[in-house]
Design a protein around this motif. Structure first.
Motif, PDB file in Angstrom:
ATOM      1  N   ILE A  90       4.642  13.944  -7.343  1.00 38.87           N
ATOM      2  CA  ILE A  90       3.083  14.469  -5.837  1.00 38.87           C
ATOM      3  C   ILE A  90       2.646  15.221  -7.150  1.00 38.87           C
ATOM      4  CG2 ILE A  90       2.173  14.462  -4.154  1.00 38.87           C
ATOM      5  CD1 ILE A  90       4.142  12.234  -3.413  1.00 38.87           C
ATOM      6  N   VAL A 147      -0.111  14.958  -9.289  1.00 34.73           N
ATOM      7  CA  VAL A 147      -1.591  14.769  -8.178  1.00 34.73           C
ATOM      8  C   VAL A 147      -2.414  16.175  -7.713  1.00 34.73           C
ATOM      9  CG1 VAL A 147      -2.800  13.221  -6.767  1.00 34.73           C
ATOM     10  CG2 VAL A 147      -0.480  12.377  -7.860  1.00 34.73           C
ATOM     11  N   VAL A 204      -2.211   2.985  -4.384  1.00 33.15           N
ATOM     12  CA  VAL A 204      -2.859   4.845  -4.087  1.00 33.15           C
ATOM     13  C   VAL A 204      -3.768   5.327  -3.252  1.00 33.15           C
ATOM     14  CG1 VAL A 204      -2.128   6.745  -5.424  1.00 33.15           C
ATOM     15  CG2 VAL A 204      -1.461   4.215  -6.158  1.00 33.15           C
ATOM     16  N   ILE A 210      -3.759   8.155  -1.311  1.00 32.43           N
ATOM     17  CA  ILE A 210      -3.781   9.809  -1.482  1.00 32.43           C
ATOM     18  C   ILE A 210      -4.424  11.189  -0.562  1.00 32.43           C
ATOM     19  CG2 ILE A 210      -2.394  11.883  -2.751  1.00 32.43           C
ATOM     20  CD1 ILE A 210      -1.798  10.361  -4.523  1.00 32.43           C
ATOM     21  N   VAL A 239       0.197  17.289   0.453  1.00 31.52           N
ATOM     22  CA  VAL A 239      -0.946  16.354  -0.880  1.00 31.52           C
ATOM     23  C   VAL A 239       0.207  14.922  -0.518  1.00 31.52           C
ATOM     24  CG1 VAL A 239      -1.690  15.691  -3.106  1.00 31.52           C
ATOM     25  CG2 VAL A 239      -2.205  18.089  -2.340  1.00 31.52           C
ATOM     26  N   SER A 240      -0.223  14.238   0.138  1.00 29.60           N
ATOM     27  CA  SER A 240       0.463  12.902   0.223  1.00 29.60           C
ATOM     28  C   SER A 240       0.007  11.454   0.034  1.00 29.60           C
ATOM     29  CB  SER A 240       1.432  13.221   1.880  1.00 29.60           C
ATOM     30  OG  SER A 240       1.752  14.387   1.879  1.00 29.60           O
ATOM     31  N   LEU A 241       0.813  11.140  -0.039  1.00 23.58           N
ATOM     32  CA  LEU A 241       1.443   8.918  -0.181  1.00 23.58           C
ATOM     33  C   LEU A 241       1.033   9.216   0.363  1.00 23.58           C
ATOM     34  CD1 LEU A 241       0.399   6.984  -2.076  1.00 23.58           C
ATOM     35  CD2 LEU A 241       3.086   7.054  -2.590  1.00 23.58           C
ATOM     36  N   GLN A 242       0.030   7.937   0.783  1.00 21.60           N
ATOM     37  CA  GLN A 242       0.315   7.254   2.271  1.00 21.60           C
ATOM     38  C   GLN A 242       0.746   5.878   2.690  1.00 21.60           C
ATOM     39  OE1 GLN A 242      -1.922   8.419   4.923  1.00 21.60           O
ATOM     40  NE2 GLN A 242      -1.231  10.235   3.433  1.00 21.60           N
ATOM     41  N   TRP A 284       0.338   5.868 -11.983  1.00 23.81           N
ATOM     42  CA  TRP A 284       0.276   5.181 -10.675  1.00 23.81           C
ATOM     43  C   TRP A 284      -0.521   3.912 -10.440  1.00 23.81           C
ATOM     44  CZ3 TRP A 284       1.580   7.898  -7.329  1.00 23.81           C
ATOM     45  CH2 TRP A 284       2.461   8.877  -7.231  1.00 23.81           C
ATOM     46  N   HIS A 337       4.497  17.611   0.195  1.00 21.72           N
ATOM     47  CA  HIS A 337       3.898  15.966   0.036  1.00 21.72           C
ATOM     48  C   HIS A 337       5.283  15.256   0.413  1.00 21.72           C
ATOM     49  CE1 HIS A 337       2.571  18.718  -2.999  1.00 21.72           C
ATOM     50  NE2 HIS A 337       3.489  18.959  -3.466  1.00 21.72           N
ATOM     51  N   SER A 367       5.862  10.838   1.592  1.00 22.75           N
ATOM     52  CA  SER A 367       5.356   9.211   0.764  1.00 22.75           C
ATOM     53  C   SER A 367       6.804   8.911   1.418  1.00 22.75           C
ATOM     54  CB  SER A 367       6.077   9.418  -0.474  1.00 22.75           C
ATOM     55  OG  SER A 367       6.953   9.269  -0.556  1.00 22.75           O
TER      56      SER A 367
END
Length: 528
Positions: A289, A293, A332, A334, A405-408, A476, A509, A511
Motif C-alpha cells: 500500500i 498507493v 479497493v 483506500i 493511507v489505508s485499505l478499508q 489492485w 497503513h 488493512s
C-alpha cells in the motif's frame, strides 16, 4: 537508518527527556514576536514552529547492549510569504532577539525568491483556532521507563532466540517524542505532544552443512503509542498460522515463534514460478500500500516536484479528471487520514495549523483524490488543505508528506480462513520483506517474511524464495476480497524519506487480509 536518527539532536542524559521544556505561555510570547517581526518587514503570511524533539534508541545483539542513544533538538522554524513567494529560516537561538532576527531573515529569503517565481503562492484559506492543544493518548511515557528495564527486555528477547537455536539475533527499541508549538498570522496557537515507539528484532539461523541461512523479522509495527504497546492483552492476539498482533504487541511470544519459523524456512521447499492467488496479511500488505498507493497519490509527485529525488507518479491529473480511472477492483477503497488512534500519523493539527481529518483516495476502485496541502489545494479545486503538511524537525521547512493511507475492510463477514478455503493454488504471505518499484510507482516486485503454500483450500506447508511481480493497476484490479474489520491491523514505517534536503516522516497503513487472483510469482533464488 539508526545513525541518521541519532544525528537529529544533541546527546542528553535519559532523565533530561522527562524535564519540562519551555512553557506554553513563553512559546506564545516568542511566537508573537516572530509574527510581528515578519509582518513589519512585509510578510503577508507567517507561521512559527517551536519544536523540542526527543529520540531514544536502545540496540542489542545476542547477550550484549550495543548502544544507547538519547538526543534532544530544540529550535524554531519560521515560514513566510512576502511578495508572493515563500521564505524560510530556522535557528536554535530561541530568544526574543534570536526569533525576531530569524523572522526577518525568512522575509529576506522570500523577497529574494520572489525575483524568480513565475506565479505567486496561492494559499488556501484557513481559520484560526486560537489556543488549543493535542496529545497522543498514551498510558506510559516510553522515556519514563528506565533504560535498564528496556535493555533487559531486549536481552530477554535475544536469550529466547538463542535458546531456540538462533545463531544471531539483534533487537531494538526506538522511541520519539515531538513537542511542537505552532502559531500563525491566521490566529492559531497550537501546542502538541506526539509519541511514537518501535520495538523490533531479527532472528537468524544457519545451516552449517550447506552454509545457507534464513531470517525472520519481528511482526511488530511502529505505532503512535506509549510503552503500553509492549504490554499485550488476550484481545491483542490474532490467531492463525502465525500469531499476529493488533493494538498491543507480545515481543516475547513473537521471538519464540520467529525461531520456529526460521527452522521451517531452512527446510521449506523452493517455490515454483507461475500464477498464484495471493492471500496477503496486513503485516505484509502495508508496504505494498505504501509504495504503490500512498506514494503515487502524493500531489507533489504527480506535479513533478519530486522528480529529481523521490520520483513522479503514473496517476497523472488527466486520470483523476476523467473521474473513471479504474485504479483497482470494486473491493479497493483506500482512505487517507491523520486520525487513527495508535497510528504513526495521528496528530490533531498538521504543521500548517490545519485541523486533521480523513478523505477518500480510491473509491470502489476509482481514483477520486490526492494528498494536498495549502499551496496545492487550488490545483485540484479544493477550497481547503487536507491537513497533510509535515516537517521532520524545527530546522526543516514543512511540505506535503504522506498521511496514513489505508485499505478499508470488506463490508461482508469474511475471515482469513474463509479466504483460504476457497483458494485452489495460492500463497499466504506474512510480514514485509525486500521490494523494488519504479520511479512512477507502477512496476514492482515484493517479497515477505514467511510464505505458506495453499492447495485446494488448505495450507500445505512453508515455501521460500518467493516474490511477486505486477504493475500497480493490474495488481489492485486483481483484488477479489478483503476480510472484514475484525482482522484490521496497522503496519507502517518510522522513516519514509522524501524531499531535498531529505526529510523523514513516520506513517501507518492499515488493512485487513486481502486476496489477489492470478498474480505472477517468481523464484528469487533462481538465475534468469
Amino acid at each position: 537508518m539508526l545513525p541518521k536518527f541519532a544525528l537529529l539532536g544533541n546527546p542528553i542524559d535519559p532523565l533530561q527527556a522527562l524535564e519540562e521544556g519551555m512553557t506554553v505561555s513563553m512559546k506564545k510570547e516568542l511566537a508573537d514576536i516572530a509574527l510581528n517581526a515578519a509582518k513589519s518587514k512585509g510578510a503577508t503570511y507567517a507561521d512559527v514552529r517551536i519544536g523540542r524533539y526527543l529520540n531514544q534508541f536502545i540496540v542489542t545483539r545476542e547477550n550484549r547492549v550495543q548502544g544507547v542513544s538519547n538526543t534532544e533538538s530544540f529550535g524554531v522554524g519560521i515560514r513566510v510569504i512576502a511578495n508572493g513567494s515563500w521564505g524560510f529560516a530556522a535557528s536554535n537561538n530561541v530568544t526574543r532577539e534570536g526569533i525576531a532576527k530569524t523572522a526577518e531573515r525568512a522575509v529576506a529569503v522570500a523577497k529574494a525568491n520572489a525575483k524568480i517565481i513565475t506565479e505567486p503562492v496561492q494559499l488556501a484559506p484557513q481559520q484560526g483556532y486560537g489556543e488549543v492543544n493535542w496529545k497522543t493518548p498514551i498510558e506510559q511515557n516510553t522515556f519514563a521507563i528506565p533504560v535498564k528495564d528496556k535493555a533487559d527486555l531486549l536481552l530477554k528477547v535475544n536469550s529466547i532466540a538463542m535458546q531456540g537455536g538462533a545463531n544471531f539475533v539483534n533487537s531494538a527499541i526506538l522511541a520519539v517524542n515531538e513537542q511542537k508549538y505552532f502559531a500563525s498570522t491566521d490566529g492559531s496557537y497550537i501546542d502538541q505532544d506526539i509519541h511514537r515507539i518501535f520495538p523490533t528484532f531479527t532472528v537468524t539461523k544457519t545451516n552449517k552443512a550447506t552454509g545457507k541461512f534464513e531470517t525472520r523479522k519481528s511482526l511488530s509495527s511502529p505505532v503512535g503509542m506509549g510503552y503500553e504497546y509492549l504490554t499485550p492483552t488476550p484481545e491483542s492476539k490474532v490467531s492463525g498460522i502465525v500469531t499476529r498482533y493488533k493494538d498491543r504487541y507480545d515481543i516475547l511470544e513473537d521471538v519464540k515463534n520467529a525461531t520456529i519459523d526460521v527452522d521451517q524456512k531452512l527446510k521449506a521447499k523452493t517455490v515454483e514460478p507461475g500464477k498464484y492467488d495471493l492471500i496477503l496479511d496486513p503485516s505484509h500488505l502495508w508496504l505494498t500500500i505504501h509504495e504503490s498507493v500512498a506514494h503515487p497519490t502524493e500531489l507533489d509527485r504527480v506535479l513533478g516536484y519530486e522528480a529529481n529525488y523521490a520520483g513522479t507518479s503514473f496517476l497523472t491529473l488527466d486520470k483523476w479528471r476523467s473521474k473513471n480511472f479504474q485504479f483497482g477492483s470494486k473491493h479497493v477503497n483506500i482512505v487517507a487520514d491523520k486520525l487513527q488512534k495508535g497510528s504513526l500519523g495521528a496528530v490533531g493539527y498538521d504543521d500548517e495549523g490545519v485541523k486533521c481529518g480523513e478523505w477518500d483516495l480510491i473509491k470502489e476502485g476509482v481514483l477520486v483524490n490526492y494528498q494536498a496541502i495549502r499551496d496545492q489545494a487550488h490545483i485540484i479545486g479544493l477550497k481547503q488543505s487536507q491537513g497533510c503538511c509535515y516537517a521532520q524537525s524545527w530546522e526543516d521547512v514543512q511540505f506535503q508528506r504522506m498521511p496514513n493511507v489505508s485499505l478499508q475492510p470488506g463490508k461482508d463477514t469474511l475471515s482469513v480462513d474463509d479466504m483460504i478455503k476457497n483458494v485452489e493454488k495460492g500463497i499466504y504471505i506474512i510480514g514485509d520483506g525486500s521490494f523494488s518499484i519504479d520511479q512512477q510507482r507502477y512496476n514492482f516486485q515484493f517479497g515477505g517474511q514467511t510464505f505458506y503454500e495453499i492447495k485446494d483450500g488448505k495450507i500445505a506447508g512453508m515455501l521460500k524464495d518467493v516474490a511477486y511481480q505486477a504493475n500497480t493497476q493490474e495488481f489492485w484490479n486483481s483484488c477479489t476480497a478483503v476480510a472484514d474489520a475484525r482482522d484490521y491491523r496497522l503496519g507502517g514505517a518510522f522513516n519514509d524519506g522524501k524531499g531535498q534536503p531529505a526529510q523523514s516522516n513516520a506513517v501507518s497503513h492499515g488493512s485487513s487480509t486481502a486476496r489477489f487472483n492470478g498474480v505472477n510469482v517468481i523464484n528469487t533464488a533462481r538465475k534468469i
